[in-house]
Design an enzyme around this catalytic site. Sequence first.
Site, PDB file in Angstrom:
ATOM      1  N   GLY A   9     -53.907 -55.529 132.178  1.00  0.00           N
ATOM      2  CA  GLY A   9     -54.627 -56.199 133.571  1.00  0.00           C
ATOM      3  C   GLY A   9     -54.014 -55.561 134.604  1.00  0.00           C
ATOM      4  N   ALA A  10     -53.896 -54.202 134.656  1.00  0.00           N
ATOM      5  CA  ALA A  10     -53.041 -53.753 135.813  1.00  0.00           C
ATOM      6  C   ALA A  10     -53.783 -52.801 136.756  1.00  0.00           C
ATOM      7  CB  ALA A  10     -51.872 -52.784 135.147  1.00  0.00           C
ATOM      8  N   SER A  11     -54.979 -52.674 136.814  1.00  0.00           N
ATOM      9  CA  SER A  11     -55.716 -52.149 137.584  1.00  0.00           C
ATOM     10  C   SER A  11     -55.814 -52.274 139.116  1.00  0.00           C
ATOM     11  CB  SER A  11     -57.141 -51.659 137.161  1.00  0.00           C
ATOM     12  OG  SER A  11     -57.807 -52.953 137.042  1.00  0.00           O
ATOM     13  N   ASN A  87     -50.454 -59.720 131.501  1.00  0.00           N
ATOM     14  CA  ASN A  87     -50.929 -60.024 132.844  1.00  0.00           C
ATOM     15  C   ASN A  87     -52.305 -60.533 133.102  1.00  0.00           C
ATOM     16  OD1 ASN A  87     -50.975 -60.091 136.106  1.00  0.00           O
ATOM     17  ND2 ASN A  87     -52.161 -58.538 135.447  1.00  0.00           N
ATOM     18  N   TYR A 152     -59.273 -72.466 132.571  1.00  0.00           N
ATOM     19  CA  TYR A 152     -58.201 -71.655 133.051  1.00  0.00           C
ATOM     20  C   TYR A 152     -56.817 -72.312 132.977  1.00  0.00           C
ATOM     21  CZ  TYR A 152     -55.391 -68.838 136.376  1.00  0.00           C
ATOM     22  OH  TYR A 152     -54.811 -67.969 136.939  1.00  0.00           O
TER      23      TYR A 152
END
Length: 244
Positions: A9-11, A87, A152
Amino acid sequence: MQKVALVTGASRGIGHAIAAELSSEGWAVCINYFTHTQEAETLAEQLCQKGHAAIAVQADVSDRAQVSRMVRLCEQQLGPVELLVNNAGISTAGLFQDVDDAGWDRMLAVNLTGARNACMEVLPHMISEKRGCIVNISSIWGLRGASCEVAYACTKAAIVGLTRSLALELAPSGIRVNCVAPGCIDTDMVKMLGDETRSMLIEQTPMGRLGTPEDIAHAVSYFASEKASFVTGQVLAADGGFIV
């Protein structure tokens, strides 16, 4: 031989900042993304232009086969993963009764099973080498609960349990597992809540501001470094004092 980190999830947001921080510290970085291709590829290009090794790889972390393919590609192009940062995550707000089965299942699949899938794929090499580091990203809502974000919060609480239990299991193999629990961070996820809610969160944070993605990246960097060589199974709340 270069050190290799995989950041899921690093964009964008926190993951983006983590990848950039690790790159600046000499890690070759595999930038995982799911839908934001342009952002991920741009980040990889920027890091490469600075003389650092980086690749962007698409994968839905909830799909074990896709995660396996990503890790194998990372190994081929950069080398074996020595640092995994879990992440990738999704969030929705709403009443518990309004979360349908598909929404509940997707939240668990990405936020919890996604971390499990990534761990499963990188651990064989780590265990064989008797070294490695895993940093999981939870949330303060996983530590104290959150109204209207039950699904969540449940997944983020589970990440804490995963961290502590896996740390105990892997310690004899020389592998450290720690967790960062961000507070209210100035990312797209918070912006979506609206200006009124954003202002309220700032008021509720004792330090009087939202955190930045870089604040979380610094915490991850510490856990990944030799300075934390005797630290495992810990949860660091980087939240400006929100849940003190």
